[in-house]
Structure formats: C-alpha cells, structure tokens
Enzyme design. Structure first.
Site, mmCIF file in Angstrom:
data_model
loop_
_atom_site.group_PDB
_atom_site.id
_atom_site.type_symbol
_atom_site.label_atom_id
_atom_site.label_comp_id
_atom_site.label_asym_id
_atom_site.label_seq_id
_atom_site.Cartn_x
_atom_site.Cartn_y
_atom_site.Cartn_z
ATOM 1 C CD GLU A 111 32.677 35.509 42.676
ATOM 2 O OE1 GLU A 111 32.811 34.658 43.121
ATOM 3 O OE2 GLU A 111 32.572 36.552 41.637
ATOM 4 C CG HIS A 160 39.895 34.337 44.053
ATOM 5 N ND1 HIS A 160 39.814 36.143 44.602
ATOM 6 C CD2 HIS A 160 38.755 34.313 44.681
ATOM 7 C CE1 HIS A 160 39.263 36.568 44.563
ATOM 8 N NE2 HIS A 160 38.340 36.075 45.189
ATOM 9 C CG HIS A 170 34.793 29.881 48.853
ATOM 10 N ND1 HIS A 170 35.453 31.100 49.657
ATOM 11 C CD2 HIS A 170 33.799 29.885 48.285
ATOM 12 C CE1 HIS A 170 36.037 32.217 48.648
ATOM 13 N NE2 HIS A 170 34.600 31.733 48.071
ATOM 14 N NE ARG A 171 37.995 32.168 46.883
ATOM 15 C CZ ARG A 171 39.042 32.881 46.516
ATOM 16 N NH1 ARG A 171 40.257 32.995 47.674
ATOM 17 N NH2 ARG A 171 38.353 33.774 47.615
ATOM 18 C CE LYS A 231 36.309 36.790 41.865
ATOM 19 N NZ LYS A 231 35.550 37.092 43.231
ATOM 20 C CD GLU A 272 33.205 30.185 44.559
ATOM 21 O OE1 GLU A 272 33.337 32.068 44.487
ATOM 22 O OE2 GLU A 272 33.396 29.817 45.037
ATOM 23 C CG ASP A 307 37.222 29.231 52.612
ATOM 24 O OD1 ASP A 307 36.798 29.252 50.822
ATOM 25 O OD2 ASP A 307 36.882 30.345 53.134
ATOM 26 C CG ASP A 331 36.269 32.211 42.409
ATOM 27 O OD1 ASP A 331 35.551 33.505 42.280
ATOM 28 O OD2 ASP A 331 36.963 32.081 42.922
HETATM 29 O O1 G3P Z 1 30.536 32.882 45.831
HETATM 30 C C1 G3P Z 1 30.732 33.332 47.326
HETATM 31 C C2 G3P Z 1 32.737 34.167 47.220
HETATM 32 O O2 G3P Z 1 33.562 33.493 46.512
HETATM 33 C C3 G3P Z 1 32.658 35.572 46.852
HETATM 34 O O3 G3P Z 1 34.340 36.161 46.714
HETATM 35 O O4 G3P Z 1 36.069 36.654 46.619
HETATM 36 O O5 G3P Z 1 35.852 34.806 47.532
HETATM 37 O O6 G3P Z 1 35.215 34.765 45.490
HETATM 38 P P1 G3P Z 1 35.287 35.476 46.437
HETATM 39 CA CA CA Z 2 34.095 33.179 44.373
#
Ligand code: G3P
Ligand code: CA
Length: 250
Positions: free
Chosen positions: A108, A49, A7-8, A110, A34, A236, A36
C-alpha cells in the site's frame, strides 16, 4: 477458499510493519503480506503505516523529513514490547527479501504529505529487481498514486482502497463496478469489509475484478467471505485466518 493476507505482518504478535511481524506471518505460511510504504527525505522507500514516526517509534516527525540513516537510529519495537526494543524500520528491499514464497504482495502506497506520486516508480522497480512483479498488487486510497503506477508500467496490478461511501470516487465506483475498474485499469478492489456481500463479490467477479476486503478479524466474517468466494482477506489475525481457510492450527 480465500488467500490470507497478513495486514502489517502479524501485528498483534510483533510490532506492525517490522521484519519480526512479517517473519511471524511467514512461519504461519500465509499467502500474502500487506504493508504501507513512504519515501524518506533522501529517496529511500521504508515500511511504516503512518507518515510520521511518532506512534511507532521513539522519534518524532515526518518520514519525509528524515533521511534513512536518521530513521535507522530510531527504535520501532520498544513501544510494542520490551522484547522488540531496537527493531529498526524496514526498507522496502528488506521487506521484498522475505516475499519470495508468497502468492500476493500487497504494497500500500500512502499519500505523500506533499501529494507527490514519486514512490510509485521505486515500488515497481524494486519488485522487478526481486522477481516479484507478477505477484505485486499495489493498493492505495489515492487514485493519483495508482494512476502513476499504471503510467510507470501498464502491467502493474493495482487495487483501489476505499471505506467511505460519501467519497465521490466511491459513488462512481458503486454506479458501475465494471466501468470504474476498466476506466482506472484496476485488477482488484480493496473495500472496507462492511461494504461486502455475496452479490457484491459476484458482481466484481462478473467484471473480472478481484476483491480483497479489509480488515477481516471476526471469525464469522472470515467464514462468510470464504464461502462467498472473496479472493483474499486482509487480516490482523493471520493464525486464526489460516485455520479458517486451511484448517491448520498454528
Ligand atoms: O489494506 C487495507 C488497510 O491497510 C487500509 O487501511 O489504515 O490499515 O492502512 P490502513
Ligand atoms: Ca495499509
């Protein structure tokens, strides 16, 4: 076994959504990333993000109000630790360059400040240029964005992100998980981890829909989701998740 989706990037070890964070995840041999993405003022896709640069750089303002050249002058690493000072915001091209060995690339998109879905086309086109389209999974909280992806290419794999049971679309989704996925041409659901049970996963699978919960950081949650057959976990803490899924201490 569930795929480990970072995640990120490895965002506890390097600044989130930067090349050092994704490279650290690669060193852990994760299954997927993942990120953004947002469009800049001059139409480039960048990885970040927030829709503003305030939290993760030394600049201010919306990404949509800056050109790529302006964003490249900002420091996206110093806020995290001095060792990362000078880290630039990655373009989506730079991100894709790291993705060749991955099983899943969860981009992702946004919601744009003006509600535009213009980012969809570039995310898909670049994934094709890099030979990654078959492993691309575009996720979004914004169903209009996912619909724009499907309109751009009906073969695009999309995942609906959700966390709030009060949202009208989530009510519709829970009324009939299969019908909702079919209506919106979804390949996967990306629910907040708190929604998910064994029967929830089984129901998704009975309709041919994959499920990748987020953000899964607790060891007991990783273990349960693995045992329940979640397709992936968005985490994470990729080192911990890799050990849980594959028994590989990193
Ligand atoms: O992909 C799941 C998660 O990333 C969604 O929430 O705010 O971390 O982008 P956020
Ligand atoms: Ca995300």
């Amino acid at each position: 076994m569930s795929l480990v989706i970072s995640h990120r990037g490895a965002n506890k070890e390097a600044p989130e959504n930067t090349l050092p964070a994704f490279r650290r995840s690669l060193a852990l041999a994760v299954d997927g990333f993942e990120n953004d993405v947002h469009l800049t003022k001059d139409g480039h896709l960048v990885v970040c993000h927030d829709d503003s640069v305030d939290r993760t750089s030394n600049g201010t303002g919306l990404i949509a109000d800056h050109t790529l050249a302006e964003l490249r002058t900002l420091d996206f690493g110093g806020w995290f630790a001095p060792a990362f000072a000078g880290t630039q915001i990655p373009t989506l091209e730079e991100f894709y360059e790291l993705c060749d060995g991955l099983k899943v690339i969860d981009v992702e998109i946004k919601r744009a400040p003006d509600g535009s879905t213009a980012a969809a086309d570039g995310v898909i086109r670049l994934a094709k240029d890099f030979g990654l389209f078959d492993r691309l999974l575009i996720s979004s909280f914004d169903m209009d964005m996912l619909q724009a992806c499907t309109a751009c290419d009906p073969l695009t794999r999309t995942a609906y992100l959700y966390h709030d049971i009060e949202e009208p679309l989530v009510e519709e989704l829970h009324d009939d998980l299969g019908a909702f996925a079919q209506k919106y041409h979804l390949a996967a659901y990306h629910p907040f981890v708190g929604f998910v049970s064994q029967s929830y996963i089984e129901e998704c699978h009975s309709h041919g829909v994959q499920i990748n919960p987020w953000t899964v950081n607790q060891p007991h949650a990783l273990e349960r989701l693995r045992d329940w057959g979640a397709d992936g976990v968005i985490t994470d803490l990729p080192a911990q998740a890799m050990e849980m899924m594959y028994g590989q201490p990193q």
